[in-house]
Design a protein around this motif. Structure first.
Motif, PDB file in Angstrom:
ATOM      1  N   HIS A 132       0.866  -1.217  -0.054  1.00  0.00           N
ATOM      2  CA  HIS A 132       0.035  -0.100  -0.072  1.00  0.00           C
ATOM      3  C   HIS A 132       0.869   1.197   0.093  1.00  0.00           C
ATOM      4  O   HIS A 132       0.482   2.480  -0.612  1.00  0.00           O
ATOM      5  N   TRP A 191      -2.848  -9.083  -3.805  1.00  0.00           N
ATOM      6  CA  TRP A 191      -4.254  -9.246  -4.165  1.00  0.00           C
ATOM      7  C   TRP A 191      -5.041  -8.830  -2.735  1.00  0.00           C
ATOM      8  O   TRP A 191      -6.072  -8.205  -2.741  1.00  0.00           O
ATOM      9  N   GLU A 246      -4.702  -5.081  -2.043  1.00  0.00           N
ATOM     10  CA  GLU A 246      -5.744  -4.360  -2.648  1.00  0.00           C
ATOM     11  C   GLU A 246      -7.157  -4.541  -2.399  1.00  0.00           C
ATOM     12  O   GLU A 246      -7.840  -3.645  -2.292  1.00  0.00           O
ATOM     13  N   GLN A 247      -7.684  -5.751  -2.129  1.00  0.00           N
ATOM     14  CA  GLN A 247      -8.900  -6.139  -1.462  1.00  0.00           C
ATOM     15  C   GLN A 247      -9.282  -5.343  -0.280  1.00  0.00           C
ATOM     16  O   GLN A 247     -10.296  -4.795  -0.205  1.00  0.00           O
ATOM     17  N   ARG A 248      -8.122  -5.257   0.613  1.00  0.00           N
ATOM     18  CA  ARG A 248      -8.383  -4.727   1.689  1.00  0.00           C
ATOM     19  C   ARG A 248      -8.647  -2.965   1.821  1.00  0.00           C
ATOM     20  O   ARG A 248      -9.363  -2.327   2.271  1.00  0.00           O
ATOM     21  N   ALA A 249      -7.713  -2.511   0.870  1.00  0.00           N
ATOM     22  CA  ALA A 249      -7.655  -1.185   0.379  1.00  0.00           C
ATOM     23  C   ALA A 249      -9.003  -0.783  -0.383  1.00  0.00           C
ATOM     24  O   ALA A 249      -9.730   0.353   0.126  1.00  0.00           O
ATOM     25  N   ARG A 250      -9.501  -1.758  -1.143  1.00  0.00           N
ATOM     26  CA  ARG A 250     -10.847  -1.205  -1.742  1.00  0.00           C
ATOM     27  C   ARG A 250     -11.917  -1.344  -0.784  1.00  0.00           C
ATOM     28  O   ARG A 250     -12.865  -0.606  -0.900  1.00  0.00           O
ATOM     29  N   HIS A 251     -12.015  -2.252   0.297  1.00  0.00           N
ATOM     30  CA  HIS A 251     -12.993  -2.619   1.380  1.00  0.00           C
ATOM     31  C   HIS A 251     -13.077  -1.240   2.154  1.00  0.00           C
ATOM     32  O   HIS A 251     -13.995  -0.742   2.322  1.00  0.00           O
ATOM     33  N   TRP A 252     -11.860  -0.726   2.498  1.00  0.00           N
ATOM     34  CA  TRP A 252     -11.526   0.423   3.490  1.00  0.00           C
ATOM     35  C   TRP A 252     -12.144   1.680   2.770  1.00  0.00           C
ATOM     36  O   TRP A 252     -12.686   2.467   3.310  1.00  0.00           O
ATOM     37  N   THR A 253     -11.777   1.723   1.545  1.00  0.00           N
ATOM     38  CA  THR A 253     -12.166   2.724   0.796  1.00  0.00           C
ATOM     39  C   THR A 253     -13.790   2.890   0.441  1.00  0.00           C
ATOM     40  O   THR A 253     -14.462   4.097   0.568  1.00  0.00           O
ATOM     41  N   ARG A 254     -14.188   1.783   0.219  1.00  0.00           N
ATOM     42  CA  ARG A 254     -15.894   1.991  -0.021  1.00  0.00           C
ATOM     43  C   ARG A 254     -16.427   1.849   1.393  1.00  0.00           C
ATOM     44  O   ARG A 254     -17.542   2.701   1.367  1.00  0.00           O
TER      45      ARG A 254
END
Length: 410
Positions: free
Chosen positions: A191, A326, A329-337
């Protein structure tokens, strides 16, 4: 009394250039100065600075005033002094006492080296591309600038992750927590990859992050960490792990970094965010506690060997780098959403409040007060005899009665 000024040293980039111009490796410089290769690497990346006679000898070596034979085995007696010798409890100086460098490097080889005749161990799977041991002798080559971020991250992960999982297991005594800590550390590194890639020691950055996550006190609140995991099968390994887990976390981490990973005392103090005397005292107390319970491990070399054996006996394996990237990136997308959803809810609540709130001031009604002096209301009572006679007379009159009752037109 005037203090003698220290010998000036070249800049960080110039130190490495001067060393390579003389066709010397870090191992050659370390052998000539009587230090470890990790110490020379720290001098070149700026994490530590040589002092005293080491500084003078290092400066002469870089400027070419002192000839050095590659892989010199017998350095000058004045330059001998290993950074991984035993620490002596002295009130004036809590630094490691110098001793001649041993043949065994102070590396943390947490995995047994495979026998070339037998091939790689099938239980461990394919070996990492850049090695799996965080040791000065297994230092990775500088990554080429032509590598993509994915390739550079995968190379760093393949080199650091296997040994880092074993180190973290010694800190926590939990296999799943060790794997999770390393994965979370590399996910955070991915990240912040531009920051980590430009760091002087990316492996140290990831190691410090993994150790801090593994030693977080919040893990005790997690349901799956309330039950202990099965201990090692061997009684000797189980005894050593029990002694380590009974140490305070900061003592355990200091012992692992110094006697396990092979860092020198200033590097250990910097990574544990403590002063050098404080790190030395922690190391002394940790060694004393281990030697009290296990007298055979009073010698640092024996303790290092046993730490490597206990960690490598578990056959811990790290996840693949693509899986870690992966997951990050999934964790980053989750927290962004989640952050976007929270922002939308906050904006909606603010809008609703603005629409339903009054737009002008309405003074509150004054409380009621009691009025005195008003006669009470009297309910109608029975009619008297006179009132009854008058009512009968009025009812008996016809419509064409007296003019006072019904006026008539003239």
């Amino acid at each position: 009394m005037t203090r003698t000024p220290e010998t000036p040293l070249p800049s960080l980039k110039e130190r490495r250039r001067l060393r390579e111009a003389q066709s010397l490796s870090q191992a050659d410089v370390a052998a000539a100065l009587g230090v470890t290769r990790a110490t020379v690497r720290s001098w070149e990346n700026g994490r530590t600075t040589p002092r005293g006679t080491k500084r003078d000898a290092y400066a002469r070596l870089l400027t070419g005033a002192e000839e050095v034979t590659p892989h010199q085995e017998n350095p000058a007696p004045a330059l001998v002094g290993a950074a991984t010798g035993p620490v002596q409890a002295s009130p004036d100086r809590a630094e490691p006492a110098p001793e001649p460098p041993s043949e065994t490097p102070p590396a943390f080889e947490l995995a047994p080296k495979p026998d070339p005749e037998l091939g790689p161990d099938p239980a461990r799977g394919p070996e990492p591309e850049l090695g799996s041991e965080l040791s000065p002798e297994a230092e990775p080559e500088p990554l080429s600038p032509s590598l993509t971020p994915d390739q550079a991250f995968d190379a760093l992960y393949a080199f650091c992750a296997p040994a880092l999982v074993r180190q973290t297991y010694l800190l926590t005594g939990r296999r799943e927590l060790a794997r999770e800590s390393v994965e979370r550390a590399f996910q955070l590194a991915w990240h912040r990859w531009p920051e980590v890639a430009m760091d002087r020691d990316p492996a140290g950055w990831v190691r410090a992050t993994a150790h801090e996550f593994a030693l977080s006190p919040w893990h005790r609140l997690r349901p799956r960490h309330r039950n202990p995991e099965p201990p090692p099968a061997a009684p000797a390994d189980r005894a050593l792990l029990d002694v380590l887990l009974q140490l305070p976390p900061v003592y355990r981490r200091t012992l692992l970094l110094y006697d396990g990973v092979g860092l020198d005392l200033p590097e250990t103090a910097a990574e544990t965010e403590a002063s050098t005397p404080a790190a030395a005292n922690r190391l002394l107390h940790a060694r004393e506690a281990v030697a009290t319970r296990l007298p055979k491990l009073a010698e640092p070399k024996e303790l290092h060997r046993r730490l490597a054996e206990v960690a490598s006996a578990e056959r811990l394996r790290a996840a693949k780098p693509t899986t870690v990237r992966w997951g990050g990136e999934q964790r980053a997308r989750h927290w962004t959403r989640a952050a976007i959803a929270f922002t939308v809810v906050l904006i909606g609540a603010t809008t609703l409040t603005l629409r339903t709130a009054p737009d002008h001031y309405e003074p509150p009604l004054a409380p009621g007060a009691t009025v005195h002096g008003v006669p009470p209301r009297v309910a109608p009572g029975p009619l008297s005899a006179e009132e009854l006679a008058l009512r009968a007379k009025l009812k008996g009159e016809t419509v064409s009665g007296p003019e006072r009752l019904v006026p008539e037109a003239g």
